[in-house]
Design an enzyme around this catalytic site. Structure first.
Site, mmCIF file in Angstrom:
data_model
loop_
_atom_site.group_PDB
_atom_site.id
_atom_site.type_symbol
_atom_site.label_atom_id
_atom_site.label_comp_id
_atom_site.label_asym_id
_atom_site.label_seq_id
_atom_site.Cartn_x
_atom_site.Cartn_y
_atom_site.Cartn_z
ATOM 1 N N GLU A 1 -18.222 66.315 14.645
ATOM 2 C CA GLU A 1 -18.328 65.743 15.985
ATOM 3 C C GLU A 1 -19.059 64.401 15.967
ATOM 4 O OE1 GLU A 1 -18.770 68.402 19.398
ATOM 5 O OE2 GLU A 1 -20.580 67.279 19.915
ATOM 6 N N ARG B 1 -12.200 33.080 34.250
ATOM 7 C CA ARG B 1 -13.150 32.876 35.348
ATOM 8 C C ARG B 1 -13.808 31.498 35.254
ATOM 9 N NH1 ARG B 1 -14.519 34.288 40.486
ATOM 10 N NH2 ARG B 1 -16.770 34.404 40.797
ATOM 11 N N GLN C 1 -23.235 29.058 27.074
ATOM 12 C CA GLN C 1 -23.742 29.727 25.877
ATOM 13 C C GLN C 1 -24.271 31.120 26.174
ATOM 14 O OE1 GLN C 1 -26.429 27.384 23.519
ATOM 15 N NE2 GLN C 1 -27.085 29.126 22.276
#
Length: 378
Positions: free
Chosen positions: A241, A267, A278
């Site tokens: 798991e 955007r 940056q």
């Protein structure tokens, strides 16, 4: 040292990614519980039995090849809870049966588990026993022909809809972790009670709840391994798991990186694409760095499992890195999407909610640090 996938592995990943993108119908809301049709589709895609031997209906894949498929589903399926449910079903339930069940039990249960005709739940955690599995209050007393179980299990993934539970009970209270025994119990057994689904923060497609045993008789043939081997069986399943399940969080991070890159390129603010700032590009780089670092650690852990080496340290490091990275990167994605990241329409907020429990289940981040410290001799 080889870092690339073979053509067969690439084809398997691509096929799993295509299946992941088609497993949910259009309009499925991530807040809906999965249906039996969804579950059978996972079985048809080979996800539910990826690491189960072929002779019992599985794919026969090792840890790495199973992880690649869960990574693909984590990326392609927006209902992370469904992929998580499948991973818990396979690694915490089907694999203990495949590795420790009697042959008759394997033949009876595994084909249906792999095909999606049965849903399995791992019932280990208790209200007062999470990380410390040596203190289980659930007991099993020996009676002619079998065992009688009494106790309450909590946070059981798939519990409310399960057909089968792999559970653990104390059979010798004086023996500590050597006094635990593992059982495979049909949920229709008298004395086994399934609780209602919890209202949860994330993983909304996956129902989870309580499982209670009240004078529940389990025949001897449904003991996995032998009495007293429960802790060994559980830790083996946790290896599967913690390594393979968390590949789905690599897929989730991969999806987020792609979404974020596309968003910041498009955007515009202050007359510039926000990718040119940056502070924005640094966040995206950090997301990619976390993804690739976790990917290398997880693949290394799976490689160690497949070669039969000691995998405790790489598995703990992998689980810790991937789970912590999923939360950090999902939070970064919300920030980078701004106000839209807080809205459900982008799926980014859902990814954050789905990522948070990754640092808790299968052994918390704190527990992974303790395992790493022990492996270093600290």
């Amino acid at each position: 040292m080889e870092f690339g996938w073979t053509p067969q592995q690439q084809a398997a990943y691509d096929g799993a990614l295509a299946a992941a993108r088609s497993v949910l119908p259009d309009g499925f809301g991530t807040a809906e519980y999965y249906t039996r049709d969804h579950w059978r589709a996972l079985g048809e895609a080979g996800l539910l039995g990826a690491s189960v031997p072929v002779e019992y209906g599985g794919g026969g894949h090792g840890a790495l090849d199973a992880a690649l498929r869960f990574e693909a589903f984590g990326k392609g399926c927006p209902a992370t809870g469904l992929v998580f449910a499948a991973a818990a079903h396979l690694f915490a339930c089907a694999m203990p049966i495949a590795e420790f069940g009697a042959d008759a039990v394997r033949k009876e249960l595994l084909p249906d588990l792999c095909a999606g005709r049965l849903v399995a739940a791992n019932a280990m955690t208790e209200p007062e026993a999470g990380s410390d599995v040596s203190r289980l209050a659930t007991s099993a007393r020996k009676v002619p022909g079998g065992w009688v179980l009494d106790g309450l299990k909590n946070f059981v993934t798939n519990g409310p809809v399960a057909d089968l539970c792999v559970t653990y009970a104390t059979t010798d209270p004086a023996a500590g972790h050597l006094g635990l025994t593992a059982f495979a119990v049909d949920t229709g057994t008298p004395g086994l009670l399934l609780g209602e689904p919890f209202a949860k923060m994330g993983m909304l497609a996956c129902p989870a709840g309580t499982v209670e045993f009240r004078d529940c008789f389990v025949p001897d043939e449904r003991v996995l391994g032998a009495p007293g081997l429960g802790a060994v069986i559980f830790q083996q399943s946790m290896g599967w798991e913690r390594a393979c399940l968390f590949a789905l969080y690599l897929g989730l991070q991969d999806r987020l990186v792609e979404q974020v890159v596309a968003h910041v390129r498009e955007r515009r603010q202050f007359g510039r694409r926000i990718a040119e700032f940056q502070s924005v590009s640094d966040r995206v780089v950090d997301m990619k760095l976390r993804l690739e670092s976790g990917r290398l650690l997880l693949y290394r852990a799976c490689w160690e499992m497949d070669r039969g080496g000691s995998a405790v340290l790489p598995i703990a490091l992998s689980k810790l890195q991937v789970s912590e990275a999923a939360v950090a990167s999902a939070l970064d994605a919300v920030h980078l999407f701004g106000g839209r990241g807080y809205l459900a329409e982008t799926g980014v907020e859902a990814a954050l909610r789905d990522a948070v429990p990754a640092t808790l289940f299968s052994g918390s981040s704190e527990m992974q640090r303790r395992l790493v410290a022990a492996e270093l001799g600290l």
